[in-house]
Enzyme design. Sequence first.
Site, PDB file in Angstrom:
ATOM      1  N   HIS A 186      89.139  -1.170  51.549  1.00  0.00           N
ATOM      2  CA  HIS A 186      88.078  -0.645  50.683  1.00  0.00           C
ATOM      3  C   HIS A 186      88.370   0.756  50.179  1.00  0.00           C
ATOM      4  CE1 HIS A 186      84.622  -3.443  51.627  1.00  0.00           C
ATOM      5  NE2 HIS A 186      84.597  -3.253  50.335  1.00  0.00           N
ATOM      6  N   ASN A 435     101.315 -12.331  43.313  1.00  0.00           N
ATOM      7  CA  ASN A 435     101.069 -12.125  44.750  1.00  0.00           C
ATOM      8  C   ASN A 435     101.366 -13.416  45.505  1.00  0.00           C
ATOM      9  OD1 ASN A 435      99.984  -9.720  43.800  1.00  0.00           O
ATOM     10  ND2 ASN A 435      97.878 -10.446  43.895  1.00  0.00           N
ATOM     11  N   ASP A 436     100.778 -14.516  45.032  1.00  0.00           N
ATOM     12  CA  ASP A 436     101.020 -15.790  45.712  1.00  0.00           C
ATOM     13  C   ASP A 436     102.387 -16.361  45.371  1.00  0.00           C
ATOM     14  OD1 ASP A 436      98.952 -16.497  47.516  1.00  0.00           O
ATOM     15  OD2 ASP A 436      97.581 -16.637  45.816  1.00  0.00           O
ATOM     16  N   CYS A 483      98.925 -11.660  36.236  1.00  0.00           N
ATOM     17  CA  CYS A 483      97.708 -11.017  36.745  1.00  0.00           C
ATOM     18  C   CYS A 483      97.837 -10.633  38.212  1.00  0.00           C
ATOM     19  CB  CYS A 483      96.492 -11.905  36.522  1.00  0.00           C
ATOM     20  SG  CYS A 483      96.585 -13.494  37.357  1.00  0.00           S
TER      21      CYS A 483
HETATM   22  C1  PEP Z   1      97.977 -13.764  42.720  1.00  0.00           C
HETATM   23  O1  PEP Z   1      98.159 -14.588  43.617  1.00  0.00           O
HETATM   24  O2  PEP Z   1      98.885 -13.029  42.254  1.00  0.00           O
HETATM   25  C2  PEP Z   1      96.646 -13.579  42.135  1.00  0.00           C
HETATM   26  C3  PEP Z   1      96.472 -12.844  41.060  1.00  0.00           C
HETATM   27  O3  PEP Z   1      95.609 -14.176  42.767  1.00  0.00           O
HETATM   28  P1  PEP Z   1      94.983 -13.622  44.138  1.00  0.00           P
HETATM   29  O4  PEP Z   1      95.594 -12.291  44.431  1.00  0.00           O
HETATM   30  O5  PEP Z   1      93.520 -13.574  43.915  1.00  0.00           O
HETATM   31  O6  PEP Z   1      95.391 -14.690  45.116  1.00  0.00           O
HETATM   32 MG    MG Z   2      96.637 -16.027  44.100  1.00  0.00          MG
END
Ligand code: PEP
Ligand code: MG
Length: 561
Positions: A186, A435-436, A483
């Site tokens: 946070h 990220n994923d 994103c």
């Molecule tokens: C990602 O995985 O990069 C993504 C934007 O989704 P989240 O971080 O919400 O899993």
């Molecule tokens: Mg994701």
Amino acid sequence: MSASPITGVGVGRGAVVGPVARAHPVPRVPADAPSPADPAAAADGVTAVFAEVADTLQSRAEAATGTLSEVLSATALMARDAALSGQAAAKVREGMAPSLAVAQVAGQFIEMFTAAGGYMAERATDLASVRDRVIARLEGLPEPGVPALSRPSVVVAEDLSPADTAVLDLANVLGIVIEKGGPTSHTAIIAGQLGLPCVVRATEAAGLKDGDVVAVDAAHGTVIVDPDEDVRAAVEARRAALAELATDTGDGATSDSHGVQLLANIGTAEDAERLTDAAVQGVGLFRTEVLFLDAQTAPTEDDQAAVYARALSALGGRKVVIRTLDAGADKPLAFVTQPGEENPALGVRGYRLVRAAPELLTTQLAAIARAQATTGGTPWVMAPMIATVSEAADFADAARAAGIATVGVMVEVPAIALRARDVLAEVDFVSIGTNDLAQYTMATDRLRGELVDLLDMWQPALLDLVSATAEAGVELGKPVGVCGESAADPVMALVLTGVGVTSLSMSPAAVPGVRFALRAHTLARCQEMAAAARAARTAPEARAAALALVDAHVRAVLALD
Ligand code: PEP
Ligand code: MG
């Protein structure tokens, strides 16, 4: 020369020099605290103190706005939780010392939250904040947290709860240094939102004392004690340069006018409302599951339609990409939890929940369509965690049947990046969740801080998958966005532009730096950077190769070296 810097993880690109103001430490509970003379009265006292703490937090929530207010309300709710205060009071009634009882019961809840991982684990800090406030009151100690600041200061703390952060006297906070925490805590998120230079996981900051003068450099993740004239001058230059960047509010584009949309990642309608006057071209990722992390039952169509309508109205005619619920793994939702999954990140999560609870998707699509009709907006809608072309096609059918005109999917699973052409034939756009995609490409849990080198966005395999996806988009003439967090890194943003990515979505505070980097390079230069990065064999070499081609002024202003 100044002594060697304290290192941590920086949040943002800012820098500042100022005196340290240490937060009050959390009260320690003596293990041999005596039993109360009158257990029944002491138990009532405990219940009353929980209520006082909840009231104080709630009134602070009402005085605050936006995210700050939300997190304070959530912490107040925790203080009001009957299970927490009830179990502590019961132990006191049995003869345990009040502070000890509160510490024990809160400790059990914290363990539970931490074991649940992800979002729940991050809420453990909020619960600890309730515990410490209650114990401080019971012991007659000053409230733990940041003292009233009499001059502009760098706040240094072991950790800061959302409640601590929310009551910061912003006129006097120059920056924040946290010994613990992580880049997604946070404190880091709020500091990022406020544009305050922040360094987290700065373990050695434990040695800093009130009045020590420090230079905090978020771009490098360093804290220098007693900075010399050179360090001070560098900080001043960075501050002036970053202030200058924020005056550019134009659309994202390279120096030769190749447009790259600059978009914001949001999680709530309030986040969207904060963007009303912000210089972003829209929302590239609305993480709708964030709205329902605390919900015990599935959100209704009415509730959802109202939230989406607020977000669409706040953005006016700008682009808004709504992602359907991405529940599971690090973002568990109580109403769709899949019990007993051994590997939740590989289980029934994201779009796959359509197998277990198809009505969730139908309801959400209907709610989005309703918001579209009531506001006249035209949201783009995408699904997370798509793994096959058939899933993409099925989702597109469902969304179009609900009345959504522009339908896409996220590229988070390597299988989809490898088959991007086939996927793009079924949908109108894709958005790469790096990220994923990093987690699944590198077989590395994205929550494991100690494996962060494997999750490096510059890993060549990840760059290959991103490039393959972007190339498919260029070929088919369809938008390919990014994103994930990597879009916020100015050097990576240039490389992504070079491979053909058409939009970059990030925390709004990161937009000016990325816009500035784009403005200073031609598309051809971005393509050269991409080629140089992709020719490298390791992640550090890939970044270095791209960075070597970045304009010297951009490198200096954004402190990229
Ligand atoms: C990602 O995985 O990069 C993504 C934007 O989704 P989240 O971080 O919400 O899993
Ligand atoms: Mg994701």
